[in-house]
Scaffold this motif. Structure first.
Motif, PDB file in Angstrom:
ATOM      1  N   LEU A 222     -12.129-119.363  45.268  1.00  0.00           N
ATOM      2  CA  LEU A 222     -11.302-118.836  46.347  1.00  0.00           C
ATOM      3  C   LEU A 222     -11.600-117.369  46.647  1.00  0.00           C
ATOM      4  O   LEU A 222     -11.182-116.858  47.685  1.00  0.00           O
ATOM      5  N   ALA A 223     -12.301-116.713  45.738  1.00  0.00           N
ATOM      6  CA  ALA A 223     -12.626-115.298  45.936  1.00  0.00           C
ATOM      7  C   ALA A 223     -13.996-115.100  46.566  1.00  0.00           C
ATOM      8  O   ALA A 223     -14.444-113.952  46.725  1.00  0.00           O
ATOM      9  N   LYS A 224     -14.674-116.178  46.941  1.00  0.00           N
ATOM     10  CA  LYS A 224     -16.038-116.078  47.466  1.00  0.00           C
ATOM     11  C   LYS A 224     -16.023-116.096  48.995  1.00  0.00           C
ATOM     12  O   LYS A 224     -15.626-117.109  49.612  1.00  0.00           O
ATOM     13  N   PRO A 225     -16.465-115.018  49.621  1.00  0.00           N
ATOM     14  CA  PRO A 225     -16.450-114.944  51.093  1.00  0.00           C
ATOM     15  C   PRO A 225     -17.227-116.070  51.769  1.00  0.00           C
ATOM     16  O   PRO A 225     -16.828-116.552  52.829  1.00  0.00           O
ATOM     17  N   LEU A 226     -18.340-116.496  51.148  1.00  0.00           N
ATOM     18  CA  LEU A 226     -19.140-117.548  51.770  1.00  0.00           C
ATOM     19  C   LEU A 226     -18.383-118.877  51.834  1.00  0.00           C
ATOM     20  O   LEU A 226     -18.569-119.670  52.766  1.00  0.00           O
ATOM     21  N   LEU A 395     -21.398-119.114  66.033  1.00  0.00           N
ATOM     22  CA  LEU A 395     -21.503-117.667  65.895  1.00  0.00           C
ATOM     23  C   LEU A 395     -21.160-117.213  64.475  1.00  0.00           C
ATOM     24  O   LEU A 395     -21.857-116.361  63.897  1.00  0.00           O
ATOM     25  N   VAL A 396     -20.091-117.777  63.916  1.00  0.00           N
ATOM     26  CA  VAL A 396     -19.726-117.427  62.537  1.00  0.00           C
ATOM     27  C   VAL A 396     -20.833-117.856  61.583  1.00  0.00           C
ATOM     28  O   VAL A 396     -21.202-117.117  60.659  1.00  0.00           O
ATOM     29  N   PHE A 397     -21.388-119.037  61.826  1.00  0.00           N
ATOM     30  CA  PHE A 397     -22.498-119.512  61.000  1.00  0.00           C
ATOM     31  C   PHE A 397     -23.683-118.549  61.074  1.00  0.00           C
ATOM     32  O   PHE A 397     -24.230-118.128  60.044  1.00  0.00           O
ATOM     33  N   ALA A 398     -24.103-118.199  62.289  1.00  0.00           N
ATOM     34  CA  ALA A 398     -25.269-117.338  62.473  1.00  0.00           C
ATOM     35  C   ALA A 398     -25.073-115.968  61.837  1.00  0.00           C
ATOM     36  O   ALA A 398     -26.036-115.346  61.354  1.00  0.00           O
ATOM     37  N   ALA A 399     -23.832-115.486  61.802  1.00  0.00           N
ATOM     38  CA  ALA A 399     -23.560-114.154  61.261  1.00  0.00           C
ATOM     39  C   ALA A 399     -23.488-114.130  59.741  1.00  0.00           C
ATOM     40  O   ALA A 399     -23.544-113.034  59.141  1.00  0.00           O
ATOM     41  N   THR A 400     -23.385-115.289  59.085  1.00  0.00           N
ATOM     42  CA  THR A 400     -23.132-115.289  57.638  1.00  0.00           C
ATOM     43  C   THR A 400     -24.127-116.096  56.815  1.00  0.00           C
ATOM     44  O   THR A 400     -24.677-115.587  55.832  1.00  0.00           O
ATOM     45  N   ILE A 401     -24.379-117.323  57.174  1.00  0.00           N
ATOM     46  CA  ILE A 401     -25.045-118.259  56.267  1.00  0.00           C
ATOM     47  C   ILE A 401     -26.563-118.076  56.182  1.00  0.00           C
ATOM     48  O   ILE A 401     -27.109-118.041  55.068  1.00  0.00           O
ATOM     49  N   PRO A 402     -27.318-117.965  57.301  1.00  0.00           N
ATOM     50  CA  PRO A 402     -28.778-117.839  57.163  1.00  0.00           C
ATOM     51  C   PRO A 402     -29.206-116.672  56.287  1.00  0.00           C
ATOM     52  O   PRO A 402     -30.121-116.803  55.457  1.00  0.00           O
ATOM     53  N   ARG A 403     -28.544-115.530  56.435  1.00  0.00           N
ATOM     54  CA  ARG A 403     -28.905-114.363  55.618  1.00  0.00           C
ATOM     55  C   ARG A 403     -28.632-114.633  54.148  1.00  0.00           C
ATOM     56  O   ARG A 403     -29.439-114.262  53.273  1.00  0.00           O
ATOM     57  N   GLY A 408     -30.803-115.536  48.858  1.00  0.00           N
ATOM     58  CA  GLY A 408     -30.502-116.251  47.630  1.00  0.00           C
ATOM     59  C   GLY A 408     -29.179-115.887  47.018  1.00  0.00           C
ATOM     60  O   GLY A 408     -28.835-116.367  45.943  1.00  0.00           O
ATOM     61  N   ARG A 409     -28.371-115.077  47.708  1.00  0.00           N
ATOM     62  CA  ARG A 409     -27.062-114.656  47.174  1.00  0.00           C
ATOM     63  C   ARG A 409     -25.990-115.630  47.652  1.00  0.00           C
ATOM     64  O   ARG A 409     -25.150-115.304  48.459  1.00  0.00           O
ATOM     65  N   THR A 410     -26.075-116.847  47.116  1.00  0.00           N
ATOM     66  CA  THR A 410     -25.191-117.906  47.606  1.00  0.00           C
ATOM     67  C   THR A 410     -24.053-118.237  46.662  1.00  0.00           C
ATOM     68  O   THR A 410     -23.078-118.853  47.072  1.00  0.00           O
ATOM     69  N   SER A 411     -24.136-117.899  45.410  1.00  0.00           N
ATOM     70  CA  SER A 411     -23.093-118.273  44.464  1.00  0.00           C
ATOM     71  C   SER A 411     -22.404-117.077  43.852  1.00  0.00           C
ATOM     72  O   SER A 411     -21.621-117.228  42.927  1.00  0.00           O
ATOM     73  N   GLY A 412     -22.705-115.899  44.377  1.00  0.00           N
ATOM     74  CA  GLY A 412     -22.043-114.708  43.859  1.00  0.00           C
ATOM     75  C   GLY A 412     -20.728-114.456  44.533  1.00  0.00           C
ATOM     76  O   GLY A 412     -20.296-115.221  45.391  1.00  0.00           O
TER      77      GLY A 412
END
Length: 413
Positions: A222-226, A395-403, A408-412
């Protein structure tokens, strides 16, 4: 290259959590048991929409007040399911599923026995708390049964019961309510739920590999922004389904000038599209990091345009309805796989959050469509509301997920 690396990474991650590389023997019966449970859940959820006028009249409620039974169910999914998932974090996933079925039975029996609108609202809220937790735990069990590298297909399998419910379960349940009384919808749903529980008991393997995890690990998700970015992307994009689905009856009768007898056909066309999209999306989610989501959201935008401009002609409307259902559902398995990747230690909770997001999408789509109709733009304009919502999701997807995937910072945190 990026997609191949993603597939290899997902396989490695899944092997750490599930060391068995092959699908389990007898998997068909276990998967059928899981899907039967989601079929019961979906039939009760969608069938309620078809009997609102019946229970409103018998319980002496106005139609607007009666819709609170539907709203209460959605609130149960959004609020109650994540809480149940956290409380049951350490429970073996098979035992958790069986406990949820018991709660589901209680909720539906109480719904059938409701003697007042307030009791029905409370019973529907209780029943709704089961949905997200069941889908989350069911996805974990299905992933275990399928074996590594097939998390997308696993979640699609769990979703299959829900899509079949939109085609057959909800119309049949509504018919039962109309002929025998609205209470019988919930009694029949309870009977299907009981059958699902017995099937889960008999066919899902009893193994410590399905033991739960740490409450702390679940809460850490619940604390992970992604994770919350994906919840927002799901709620916004999938709301495009409900911007049209909620108003499908007036679209058929008013915009397309067709007989009310065509409404069930339109609902079935929509449901078949959802089933097809769910199957395709499960396969895409296991092969590509984001293609299922991006392709689904782009395609649903196109089909919404078809509904908006051509929905006044029945053949074009059916093409648009099928396409909206198929393309939006195509994205959901990828959403689940990404959520699990961003919070690998809390697969049940993120599955529950995914279903909570879908129920939020239900509300967003209905609100967006209602706003366009209230503004005087007509029922076909609900598709433009859906188009705006899915564009916001992209738009939310493009601003967050591809980067995040590139770095590789997906589980932090």
């Amino acid at each position: 290259m990026q997609e191949a690396a993603y597939a290899a990474q997902c396989t490695a991650e899944e092997k750490r959590h599930n060391p068995v590389a092959a699908a389990r023997p007898g998997k068909g019966r276990a998967l059928l048991a899981l899907a039967l449970g989601t079929f019961a859940i979906g039939t009760g959820e969608f069938g309620t929409n078809g009997i609102i006028e019946l229970y409103a009249e018998e319980l002496g409620a106005t139609l607007p007040y009666a819709t609170w039974a539907v709203t209460a169910y959605a609130l149960g999914v959004m609020i109650g399911s994540p809480i149940i998932t956290i409380v049951g974090a350490r429970v073996n996933r098979k035992r958790l599923l069986l406990g949820l079925i018991v709660l589901f039975l209680i909720g539906n029996v109480l719904s059938a026995a409701a003697g007042s609108m307030e009791m029905l609202i409370a019973a529907r809220f209780l029943t709704g708390t089961v949905q997200g937790a069941y889908f989350g735990a069911g996805a974990v069990v299905a992933a275990y049964i399928y074996g590594p590298g097939r998390g997308g297909q696993a979640f699609a399998t769990v979703m299959t019961g829900l899509t079949v419910a939109t085609i057959f379960g909800a119309p049949a349940g509504t018919f039962i309510g109309q002929v025998f009384g609205w209470e019988w919808l919930y009694l029949v749903v309870a009977a299907i739920g009981l059958a699902a529980g017995l099937a889960l008991l008999a066919w899902v393997p009893s193994t410590r590999d399905l033991d739960g995890g740490s409450v702390t690990d679940e809460l850490r998700a619940l604390a992970k922004p992604l994770v919350w970015a994906m919840v927002a992307i799901a709620a916004l994009g999938i709301s495009s389904i409900f911007a049209v689905y909620t108003f499908i009856a007036p679209i058929v009768t008013d915009a397309a000038d067709a007989s009310p007898s065509v409404i069930p056909i339109a609902l079935a066309v929509f449901g078949i599209g959802m089933a097809v999209g769910n199957e395709v999306g499960g396969r895409l989610a296991d092969r590509y990091p984001t293609r299922g989501l991006v392709l689904g959201y782009v395609l649903v935008s196109g089909f919404l345009v078809i509904v908006g401009f051509g929905g006044g002609w029945l053949p074009t409307l059916f093409v648009g309805l099928f396409g909206v259902g198929a393309s939006a559902m195509m994205a959901i398995p990828t959403i689940q796989v990404l959520l699990t990747r961003f919070a690998p230690d809390a697969p049940t909770l993120v599955g529950s959050l995914n279903l909570a997001a879908l129920n939020a999408a239900n509300a967003l789509g209905a609100i967006g469509g209602a706003v366009t109709i209230s503004a005087g733009f007509g029922v076909l304009a609900t598709s433009w509301a859906g188009l705006v919502l899915v564009a916001c999701g992209l738009l939310v997807f493009a601003a967050t997920i591809p980067r995040a995937l590139r770095t590789g910072r997906t589980s932090g945190p």
